[in-house]
Design a protein around this motif. Structure first.
Motif, PDB file in Angstrom:
ATOM      1  N   LYS A  29      25.814  -6.418  -5.296  1.00  0.00           N
ATOM      2  CA  LYS A  29      26.911  -7.258  -5.768  1.00  0.00           C
ATOM      3  C   LYS A  29      26.572  -7.916  -7.101  1.00  0.00           C
ATOM      4  CE  LYS A  29      29.065  -6.789  -1.779  1.00  0.00           C
ATOM      5  NZ  LYS A  29      30.193  -5.902  -1.643  1.00  0.00           N
ATOM      6  N   SER A  65      14.033 -13.296  -9.467  1.00  0.00           N
ATOM      7  CA  SER A  65      13.643 -12.681  -8.199  1.00  0.00           C
ATOM      8  C   SER A  65      14.837 -12.564  -7.246  1.00  0.00           C
ATOM      9  CB  SER A  65      12.569 -13.561  -7.577  1.00  0.00           C
ATOM     10  OG  SER A  65      11.883 -12.857  -6.611  1.00  0.00           O
ATOM     11  N   GLY A  66      14.851 -11.489  -6.463  1.00  0.00           N
ATOM     12  CA  GLY A  66      15.840 -11.361  -5.388  1.00  0.00           C
ATOM     13  C   GLY A  66      17.274 -11.197  -5.826  1.00  0.00           C
ATOM     14  N   VAL A  67      17.507 -10.509  -6.963  1.00  0.00           N
ATOM     15  CA  VAL A  67      18.890 -10.370  -7.414  1.00  0.00           C
ATOM     16  C   VAL A  67      19.353  -8.912  -7.470  1.00  0.00           C
ATOM     17  CG1 VAL A  67      18.876 -12.551  -8.681  1.00  0.00           C
ATOM     18  CG2 VAL A  67      18.237 -10.454  -9.864  1.00  0.00           C
ATOM     19  N   LYS A  69      17.150  -5.905  -8.330  1.00  0.00           N
ATOM     20  CA  LYS A  69      16.477  -4.923  -9.193  1.00  0.00           C
ATOM     21  C   LYS A  69      15.894  -3.781  -8.341  1.00  0.00           C
ATOM     22  CE  LYS A  69      13.742  -8.019 -11.139  1.00  0.00           C
ATOM     23  NZ  LYS A  69      14.190  -9.193 -10.358  1.00  0.00           N
ATOM     24  N   THR A  70      15.050  -4.162  -7.383  1.00  0.00           N
ATOM     25  CA  THR A  70      14.482  -3.123  -6.522  1.00  0.00           C
ATOM     26  C   THR A  70      15.571  -2.475  -5.672  1.00  0.00           C
ATOM     27  OG1 THR A  70      12.399  -4.330  -6.468  1.00  0.00           O
ATOM     28  CG2 THR A  70      12.714  -2.673  -4.767  1.00  0.00           C
ATOM     29  N   LEU A  71      16.535  -3.302  -5.260  1.00  0.00           N
ATOM     30  CA  LEU A  71      17.641  -2.792  -4.441  1.00  0.00           C
ATOM     31  C   LEU A  71      18.360  -1.628  -5.130  1.00  0.00           C
ATOM     32  CD1 LEU A  71      19.256  -3.419  -1.812  1.00  0.00           C
ATOM     33  CD2 LEU A  71      20.753  -4.867  -3.199  1.00  0.00           C
ATOM     34  N   ASN A 258      10.115  -9.781 -14.329  1.00  0.00           N
ATOM     35  CA  ASN A 258      10.735 -11.112 -14.228  1.00  0.00           C
ATOM     36  C   ASN A 258      10.653 -11.884 -15.539  1.00  0.00           C
ATOM     37  OD1 ASN A 258       9.394 -11.338 -10.948  1.00  0.00           O
ATOM     38  ND2 ASN A 258      11.542 -11.078 -11.464  1.00  0.00           N
ATOM     39  N   ARG A 371      17.161 -12.867  -1.179  1.00  0.00           N
ATOM     40  CA  ARG A 371      16.156 -12.380  -0.245  1.00  0.00           C
ATOM     41  C   ARG A 371      16.147 -13.178   1.061  1.00  0.00           C
ATOM     42  NH1 ARG A 371      11.916 -11.298  -3.874  1.00  0.00           N
ATOM     43  NH2 ARG A 371      12.219  -9.054  -3.913  1.00  0.00           N
TER      44      ARG A 371
HETATM   45  N1  LIG Z   1      22.939  -8.137  -6.012  1.00  0.00           N
HETATM   46  C1  LIG Z   1      22.673  -8.023  -4.710  1.00  0.00           C
HETATM   47  N2  LIG Z   1      23.600  -7.543  -3.849  1.00  0.00           N
HETATM   48  C2  LIG Z   1      23.327  -7.444  -2.537  1.00  0.00           C
HETATM   49  N3  LIG Z   1      22.165  -7.774  -1.960  1.00  0.00           N
HETATM   50  C3  LIG Z   1      21.198  -8.257  -2.759  1.00  0.00           C
HETATM   51  C4  LIG Z   1      21.388  -8.400  -4.163  1.00  0.00           C
HETATM   52  N4  LIG Z   1      20.270  -8.877  -4.703  1.00  0.00           N
HETATM   53  C5  LIG Z   1      19.394  -9.013  -3.716  1.00  0.00           C
HETATM   54  N5  LIG Z   1      19.939  -8.644  -2.525  1.00  0.00           N
HETATM   55  C6  LIG Z   1      19.274  -8.732  -1.206  1.00  0.00           C
HETATM   56  O1  LIG Z   1      17.973  -9.298  -1.421  1.00  0.00           O
HETATM   57  C7  LIG Z   1      16.942  -8.349  -1.156  1.00  0.00           C
HETATM   58  C8  LIG Z   1      15.872  -8.451  -2.223  1.00  0.00           C
HETATM   59  O2  LIG Z   1      16.371  -8.034  -3.492  1.00  0.00           O
HETATM   60  P1  LIG Z   1      15.521  -7.122  -4.500  1.00  0.00           P
HETATM   61  O3  LIG Z   1      14.415  -6.469  -3.742  1.00  0.00           O
HETATM   62  O4  LIG Z   1      16.422  -6.227  -5.227  1.00  0.00           O
HETATM   63  O5  LIG Z   1      14.919  -8.232  -5.446  1.00  0.00           O
HETATM   64  P2  LIG Z   1      14.375  -8.034  -6.938  1.00  0.00           P
HETATM   65  O6  LIG Z   1      15.478  -8.311  -7.883  1.00  0.00           O
HETATM   66  O7  LIG Z   1      13.678  -6.728  -7.056  1.00  0.00           O
HETATM   67  O8  LIG Z   1      13.347  -9.273  -7.002  1.00  0.00           O
HETATM   68  P3  LIG Z   1      11.791  -9.334  -7.419  1.00  0.00           P
HETATM   69  O9  LIG Z   1      11.783  -9.568  -8.881  1.00  0.00           O
HETATM   70  O10 LIG Z   1      11.289 -10.533  -6.671  1.00  0.00           O
HETATM   71  O11 LIG Z   1      11.150  -8.068  -6.991  1.00  0.00           O
HETATM   72  C9  LIG Z   1      17.629  -7.015  -1.109  1.00  0.00           C
HETATM   73  O12 LIG Z   1      16.969  -6.105  -0.275  1.00  0.00           O
HETATM   74  C10 LIG Z   1      19.017  -7.363  -0.606  1.00  0.00           C
HETATM   75  O13 LIG Z   1      19.000  -7.531   0.801  1.00  0.00           O
END
Ligand SMILES: Nc1ncnc2c1ncn2[C@@H]1O[C@H](COP(=O)(O)OP(=O)(O)OP(=O)(O)O)[C@@H](O)[C@H]1O
Ligand SMILES: [Mg+2]
Length: 414
Positions: A29, A65-67, A69-71, A258, A371
Motif C-alpha cells: 500500500k 523501516s517497515g514501509v 521495501k523488502t515486501l 535506510n 511491521r
Molecule cells: N506498504 C506496505 N503495504 C502493506 N504492508 C506493508 C507495507 N510496508 C510494510 N508492510 C508490512 O510490514 C512488513 C515489513 O515490511 P518490509 O519488510 O517491507 O520493511 P522494509 O521497508 O524492508 O524495512 P527495513 O528497512 O527495516 O528492512 C511487511 O512484511 C508487511 O507485512
C-alpha cells in the motif's frame, strides 16, 4: 494513394502488466511509484526487449523501516514463482565480514570454499547461476527432466563401455566381432552426441530463467561489495572465483537502504520514523518532491556516484500515513478471517472497537513502520485462537466466533 498511418498507443500497459500492477497494489500500500517501475521491468522481461549487458532492472529502494521495501521483492517473487521467499537475499552487513565475499562468489581453487561445477548445488556460492535461478520453477522442472534424461544416457553409456570392453578382450578371431565392435562404437558416438545436445539445451534454457536478488542494507556493505555490484549492474555478468560466469541479464536487482530516513522524519515534523505525521502526508505533491530530494541527497552523500548513476531508478518509499496503515490492517485482517474460514470453517465476527484497539497498538512504535501490525494481529487474535483450538473451545464448523473488547482486552465468545 498513401496509406493512412495508425497511431499506436504505447502508454497503455499490457494486460499482463495490469494484472501484476493490481496484484502488487493490493498487497503493497501507498508505494505506487516504486511498484510501477517493477511492472515496467516485468513488461520488458516478457517482451524479450532486454538490454544485452544489463540486469532487467536495478533499483535502489530508500526509505524508513517497515514501509514495504523488502515486501516488494517478496511480492514479485510470489507473483513470478508462487512463493514470497523465492528470491536471493544478500545481507550487505554480513558480506563485510571476513568470509562474506567468498560466500557470495566462492573461493579460488586450492582454498577452503572452492566450488567445482561438479560439486553439490547446495555448496555453490550464493551468486552462482544455479543458486540464483533455482527459484524459477521452470528451472527446477527443466533440470529434473534433463537430469533424468542425462542419467538414463549415462547408464546406457556405461553398459556400452562394458560391452565394448568385453568384445575387444575376446579378440577378433571371429570375423563377426569386428563388425560388432564398429556397431557398438557408432552407438556410443550417437549417445555421446545426444548427451552433448542435452547439456547445450540445459545451458540454453538457463538463459531464460528469471531471478530476483535483493541486496539488503546497502549502506552496511564494504567497498569490495560495492565494486562487485558495479560489475553486476554494469556488465550484467560476474566471474566467480572458480571461473564460472553468472549471467544477471534476466535478474531484477533490488538494493535497499535506510539512509535518509532521519531526514525524511524531520521533514514531516515527526521524530517518529515510519509514519507520516498527518494522514495527508504522502498525498501532498510538494512534500513528496521534497522527501524524494532529501532522501536522494542522503544517498549521494553515502554511495559512490558510479553506483547511483547505474541505477534504473532510485525509489523513495514513503512513510506510511495512518490511513494507509489502516488499509494494511484491513487487508491483513481480511486475510486472517479467510484463513480461519479455510482452516476451521468458522466465521470471525470482529467488532470495530477491536480493529481500533489493534490499530492503536500497532501505531505505538512508528519506527517499526507496518511491521508491528502483524505482531499485534498475532498477539491479539492468532495466539488466543490457537489456544482455544487446542482446548477444543472453538465453535463447530459453520459456527461464528465473536470477538469484542472489554476493559481494553480482546475477548472471544460463541
Ligand atoms: N506498504 C506496505 N503495504 C502493506 N504492508 C506493508 C507495507 N510496508 C510494510 N508492510 C508490512 O510490514 C512488513 C515489513 O515490511 P518490509 O519488510 O517491507 O520493511 P522494509 O521497508 O524492508 O524495512 P527495513 O528497512 O527495516 O528492512 C511487511 O512484511 C508487511 O507485512
Ligand atoms: Mg527490509
Amino acid at each position: 494513394m498513401s496509406k493512412q498511418r495508425v497511431r499506436l498507443d504505447a502508454d497503455r500497459m499490457s494486460d499482463e502488466g495490469e494484472k501484476l500492477l493490481s496484484f502488487l497494489q493490493e498487497r503493497i500500500k501507498g508505494q505506487d511509484d516504486a511498484i510501477k517501475d517493477i511492472v515496467k521491468a516485468d513488461e520488458m522481461s516478457r517482451s524479450g526487449l532486454l538490454q544485452p549487458d544489463r540486469p532487467i532492472y536495478a533499483g535502489l529502494f530508500l526509505g524508513p523501516s517497515g514501509v514495504g521495501k523488502t515486501l516488494t521483492a517478496e511480492m514479485l517473487a510470489e507473483y513470478w514463482f508462487g512463493s514470497r521467499s523465492a528470491f536471493t537475499k544478500v545481507s550487505c552487513e554480513a558480506m563485510s565480514e571476513p568470509h562474506g565475499i567468498s560466500s557470495l562468489i566462492g573461493s579460488p581453487p586450492g582454498y577452503v570454499g572452492f566450488h567445482s561445477p561438479k560439486d553439490k548445488e547446495g555448496s555453490a556460492p550464493i551468486l552462482a547461476q544455479s543458486r540464483i535461478d533455482r527459484h524459477d520453477l521452470r528451472c527446477v522442472k527443466d533440470q529434473e527432466e534433463i537430469k533424468k534424461l542425462l542419467s538414463d544416457l549415462d547408464d546406457q553409456l556405461r553398459k556400452l563401455d562394458k560391452e565394448i570392453d568385453s568384445v575387444a578382450r575376446a579378440g577378433f578371431k571371429d570375423p563377426k566381432s569386428h563388425d560388432r565392435l564398429i556397431k557398438l562404437q557408432d552407438e556410443q558416438d550417437s549417445l555421446e552426441k545426444e548427451t552433448r545436445k542435452l547439456l547445450l539445451r540445459l545451458r540454453d534454457r538457463q538463459r531464460s530463467y528469471r531471478s530476483i536478488i535483493l541486496f539488503d542494507e546497502l549502506e552496511k556493505g564494504n567497498e569490495t561489495l560495492h565494486n562487485l555490484l558495479l560489475t553486476i549492474i554494469d556488465k550484467g555478468k560476474l566471474t566467480l572465483a572458480n571461473g564460472m560466469i553468472t549471467d544477471f541479464t534476466r535478474s531484477v536487482i533490488m538494493l535497499t537502504s535506510n539512509v535518509g530516513s532521519k531526514e525524511i522524519a524531520s521533514l514531516i515534523g515527526n521524530k517518529k520514523i515510519g509514519f507520516a505525521a498527518s494522514a495527508q502526508a504522502g498525498e501532498d505533491e510538494a512534500l513528496n518532491d521534497e522527501i524524494y530530494r532529501r532522501a536522494k541527497k542522503a544517498a549521494q552523500d553515502r554511495f559512490r556516484p558510479e553506483l547511483l548513476a547505474r541505477m534504473d531508478r532510485i525509489s523513495v518509499f514513503r512513510p506510511l500515513s495512518s490511513s494507509v496503515i489502516r488499509e494494511i490492517m484491513d487487508a491483513e485482517l481480511k486475510r486472517f478471517v479467510d484463513e480461519m474460514k479455510g482452516l476451521f470453517k468458522i466465521s470471525l465476527i470482529i467488532g470495530d472497537e477491536v480493529c481500533e484497539h489493534i490499530l492503536n497498538e500497532a501505531l505505538d512504535k512508528p519506527q517499526e513502520g507496518a511491521r508491528l501490525l502483524r505482531r499485534k494481529i498475532n498477539s491479539n487474535l492468532r495466539e488466543p485462537i490457537s489456544r482455544l483450538k487446542l482446548r477444543n473451545m472453538l465453535p463447530q464448523p459453520g459456527g461464528k466466533l465473536y470477538i469484542s473488547l472489554q476493559d481494553k482486552k480482546v475477548i472471544f465468545s460463541k
